[in-house]
Design a protein around this motif. Sequence first.
Motif, mmCIF file in Angstrom:
data_model
loop_
_atom_site.group_PDB
_atom_site.id
_atom_site.type_symbol
_atom_site.label_atom_id
_atom_site.label_comp_id
_atom_site.label_asym_id
_atom_site.label_seq_id
_atom_site.Cartn_x
_atom_site.Cartn_y
_atom_site.Cartn_z
ATOM 1 N N GLY A 1 -5.604 -10.527 -9.390
ATOM 2 C CA GLY A 1 -6.784 -10.427 -8.540
ATOM 3 C C GLY A 1 -6.947 -9.162 -7.736
ATOM 4 N N ALA A 2 -6.088 -8.172 -7.945
ATOM 5 C CA ALA A 2 -6.177 -6.915 -7.197
ATOM 6 C C ALA A 2 -6.658 -5.783 -8.101
ATOM 7 C CB ALA A 2 -4.821 -6.554 -6.600
ATOM 8 N N ARG A 3 -7.094 -4.719 -7.489
ATOM 9 C CA ARG A 3 -7.409 -3.498 -8.230
ATOM 10 C C ARG A 3 -6.104 -2.810 -8.600
ATOM 11 N NH1 ARG A 3 -12.546 -1.566 -8.082
ATOM 12 N NH2 ARG A 3 -11.773 0.550 -8.406
ATOM 13 N N ALA B 1 -0.082 -11.963 -3.264
ATOM 14 C CA ALA B 1 -0.104 -12.235 -1.825
ATOM 15 C C ALA B 1 -1.495 -12.033 -1.229
ATOM 16 C CB ALA B 1 0.904 -11.344 -1.113
ATOM 17 N N GLY B 2 -2.349 -11.263 -1.926
ATOM 18 C CA GLY B 2 -3.703 -11.054 -1.440
ATOM 19 C C GLY B 2 -4.101 -9.616 -1.203
ATOM 20 N N ALA B 3 -3.243 -8.652 -1.543
ATOM 21 C CA ALA B 3 -3.622 -7.247 -1.419
ATOM 22 C C ALA B 3 -4.837 -6.963 -2.293
ATOM 23 C CB ALA B 3 -2.463 -6.331 -1.816
ATOM 24 N N GLY B 4 -5.757 -6.145 -1.790
ATOM 25 C CA GLY B 4 -6.951 -5.836 -2.558
ATOM 26 C C GLY B 4 -6.722 -4.795 -3.624
ATOM 27 N N SER B 5 -5.718 -3.954 -3.405
ATOM 28 C CA SER B 5 -5.391 -2.883 -4.345
ATOM 29 C C SER B 5 -3.886 -2.678 -4.313
ATOM 30 C CB SER B 5 -6.120 -1.592 -3.972
ATOM 31 O OG SER B 5 -5.778 -0.527 -4.842
ATOM 32 N N VAL B 6 -3.279 -2.510 -5.483
ATOM 33 C CA VAL B 6 -1.843 -2.265 -5.572
ATOM 34 C C VAL B 6 -1.628 -1.072 -6.493
ATOM 35 C CG1 VAL B 6 0.417 -3.181 -6.191
ATOM 36 C CG2 VAL B 6 -1.318 -4.717 -5.236
ATOM 37 N N THR B 7 -0.957 -0.048 -5.960
ATOM 38 C CA THR B 7 -0.744 1.195 -6.704
ATOM 39 C C THR B 7 0.725 1.383 -7.022
ATOM 40 O OG1 THR B 7 -2.666 2.273 -5.700
ATOM 41 C CG2 THR B 7 -0.961 3.709 -6.596
ATOM 42 N N ILE B 8 1.016 1.679 -8.285
ATOM 43 C CA ILE B 8 2.374 1.976 -8.728
ATOM 44 C C ILE B 8 2.458 3.445 -9.117
ATOM 45 C CG2 ILE B 8 2.749 -0.384 -9.520
ATOM 46 C CD1 ILE B 8 2.286 0.627 -12.408
ATOM 47 N N ASP C 1 -7.922 1.083 -12.115
ATOM 48 C CA ASP C 1 -9.101 0.992 -11.253
ATOM 49 C C ASP C 1 -9.149 2.131 -10.248
ATOM 50 O OD1 ASP C 1 -10.194 -1.492 -12.286
ATOM 51 O OD2 ASP C 1 -8.487 -2.487 -11.342
ATOM 52 N N MET C 2 -7.970 2.659 -9.910
ATOM 53 C CA MET C 2 -7.909 3.777 -8.967
ATOM 54 C C MET C 2 -6.761 4.702 -9.333
ATOM 55 S SD MET C 2 -7.759 3.750 -4.783
ATOM 56 C CE MET C 2 -6.102 3.050 -4.654
#
Length: 222
Positions: A107-109, A81-88, A131-132
Amino acid sequence: MAVQISPSILSADFSRLADEATRVEGIADWLHVDVMDNHFVPNLTLGLPIVESLLKATSLPIDCHLMIESPDRWAPSYAEAGAGSVTIHAEAAKAPVRTLRAIRSAGARSGFALNPATPIDYYEDLLPEIDMLLVMTVEPGFGGQKFLDVVLPKLARARALIEKHGGEVWLQVDGGVSAETIERCAEAGADVFVAGSAVYGAHDAAQAVRDLRALAAGAQQS
């Protein structure tokens, strides 16, 4: 380590989220969005449609924190969808390597979160896929909770492991971050700071972001 501030809209006015994002636009580094499903955590917030709307309403990159069951199924959609970072969350993911790679491919971190009682050492081998790394300093589910100092040694341990492996992994802290606690987090090694009430509970949200950044940067240099 450059300080990054990610205001959490969990503490914002949900009836005017676009305006709330504008309050910190150009000042904050990210806009933190807590996605909760009332299963993994005992709270229900918002989901993908709201994230998609926010992406149209702000120039800030969106930092999605998925506190949900089945993140392996849903996480790639937030990245697409375009989020720059996605954390699970480590506690919810069944196939973390596959999911982290899918987030990156979209395409996200890729972000990986640990609850206060979850040891970092179990996941050292996953650092190349991350990445984070997010270390929670409250139990996830609700904003405005008291900061848990007991987690600070784990934050320092996480920084040591990141340095050991020499990767470009950001270390994020989330939960009770405020003017009273952010310096301790920075001293322990955090460089990305999620702040909800400390920003959106302030009269001037933009100034609150500036103040938090200055405190964290000062602590890093001391």
